[in-house]
Design an enzyme around this catalytic site. Sequence first.
Site, PDB file in Angstrom:
ATOM      1  N   ASP A  39     -51.551 -31.597 -31.475  1.00 17.79           N
ATOM      2  CA  ASP A  39     -51.282 -30.931 -32.764  1.00 17.79           C
ATOM      3  C   ASP A  39     -50.040 -31.525 -33.399  1.00 17.79           C
ATOM      4  OD1 ASP A  39     -52.415 -27.913 -33.900  1.00 17.79           O
ATOM      5  OD2 ASP A  39     -50.734 -28.893 -34.909  1.00 17.79           O
ATOM      6  N   VAL A  75     -53.891 -36.894 -36.177  1.00 17.47           N
ATOM      7  CA  VAL A  75     -55.205 -37.466 -35.868  1.00 17.47           C
ATOM      8  C   VAL A  75     -55.556 -38.624 -36.804  1.00 17.47           C
ATOM      9  CG1 VAL A  75     -56.255 -35.491 -34.727  1.00 17.47           C
ATOM     10  CG2 VAL A  75     -56.332 -35.648 -37.233  1.00 17.47           C
ATOM     11  N   ASN A 101     -60.990 -30.978 -34.061  1.00 14.83           N
ATOM     12  CA  ASN A 101     -60.852 -29.675 -34.730  1.00 14.83           C
ATOM     13  C   ASN A 101     -59.733 -29.652 -35.774  1.00 14.83           C
ATOM     14  OD1 ASN A 101     -60.732 -26.457 -34.583  1.00 14.83           O
ATOM     15  ND2 ASN A 101     -58.685 -27.227 -34.089  1.00 14.83           N
ATOM     16  N   TYR A 166     -62.903 -31.319 -49.167  1.00 14.19           N
ATOM     17  CA  TYR A 166     -63.135 -30.753 -47.831  1.00 14.19           C
ATOM     18  C   TYR A 166     -64.634 -30.779 -47.487  1.00 14.19           C
ATOM     19  CZ  TYR A 166     -62.803 -26.903 -44.349  1.00 14.19           C
ATOM     20  OH  TYR A 166     -62.871 -26.113 -43.235  1.00 14.19           O
ATOM     21  N   LYS A 170     -66.432 -32.661 -44.420  1.00 15.13           N
ATOM     22  CA  LYS A 170     -67.106 -31.854 -43.400  1.00 15.13           C
ATOM     23  C   LYS A 170     -68.575 -32.231 -43.229  1.00 15.13           C
ATOM     24  CE  LYS A 170     -63.978 -29.133 -41.689  1.00 15.13           C
ATOM     25  NZ  LYS A 170     -63.405 -29.556 -40.396  1.00 15.13           N
TER      26      LYS A 170
END
Length: 305
Positions: A39, A75, A101, A166, A170
């Site tokens: 994270d 990430v 995630n 987004y 996705k």
Amino acid sequence: MTDIRFDGKVAIVTGAGGGLGRCHALELARRGAKVVVNDLGAAMDGSGGSSEAANDVVKEIEALGGEAFANGSSVSDTAGVQKMIDDTMAKWGRIDIIIANAGILRDKSFSKMTLQDIELVMDVHLMGSFKPIKAAWDIMKEQNYGRIVVTTSSTGLYGNFGQANYGAAKLGLVGMMNTLKIEGAKNNIKINAVCPVAATRMTEGLMPPEVLAQLKPEYVTPGVMNLVKEDAPTGMVLSAGAGAFSMAEIVETNGAFVGQGDALTAEAVAAKWDQITDKSVQTHFEMGSAHGQNIFRLLSEAAKS
Ligand code: NAI
């Protein structure tokens, strides 16, 4: 019912410092996996960063008697992600599970959305899933074992005001999954997507408190465990929220053959529009080639009639 266990397995969960990722990481550890808690500790719009959130989850896992280490890389940072993979291999020698995630939001109506809002969201959700999966892919192939989950969203599958960036990222993840399920099959690599609904900082204020109270992130995680277990499915989109689960699929109508040559005009297509869009028969194709075969099915049916 046999217990779902991950003893001896090594898992990487990105964005695991809070929300859904934290729940996935804790549950994997409870069930025996060694866990890399990634994270960046960013704010919800992707700004800032602190390693505190990941470190706290590592402490929670250790308190359960589990093994974990924190990784504070973004990430979307190629070198940082590679280092996370290298560190995992150096410490534990394998990578069995990746749950991609990590996520941020830059919601705006399309008129107000800047290209930077689009690129940033693509970078974290889409590239930020590609990067760890790509860096671990050959390791999984060599092991003849891999379980991967990407995190999609109802916005990607169906749309939502203010989330063009987004939603594109996705649904892009589902596109990646659809091909990796094929490429991974012979090396026992299975890849699935979860489409969650959960009360996290991402959904705070979007729903009334009594609804949010039903949507504990812990209620999504048991579904995700089924997507990364030994006998997991592959290529599946599992919707999960409030303890309810369902499967989402892209489907096509039965369709119609309209004609070829001079017979194929825009008006001829319009004349068969009702049949083309008739939803009474719908099929999900397991791979792109089945879609092509369906076209030739319509052609041969038309030739017979
Ligand atoms: P959250 O904001 O609580 O968790 C996201 C985590 O990702 C945070 O801990 C954040 O620090 C981390 N993160 C952000 N950018 C990062 C980066 N570049 N590198 C590494 N870590 C980074 O949100 P939530 O709800 O737990 O979201 C988890 C995933 O589920 C996201 O991909 C989100 O889009 C998805 N999702 C959530 C839904 C919900 O209802 N909460 C609905 C649909 C999808």
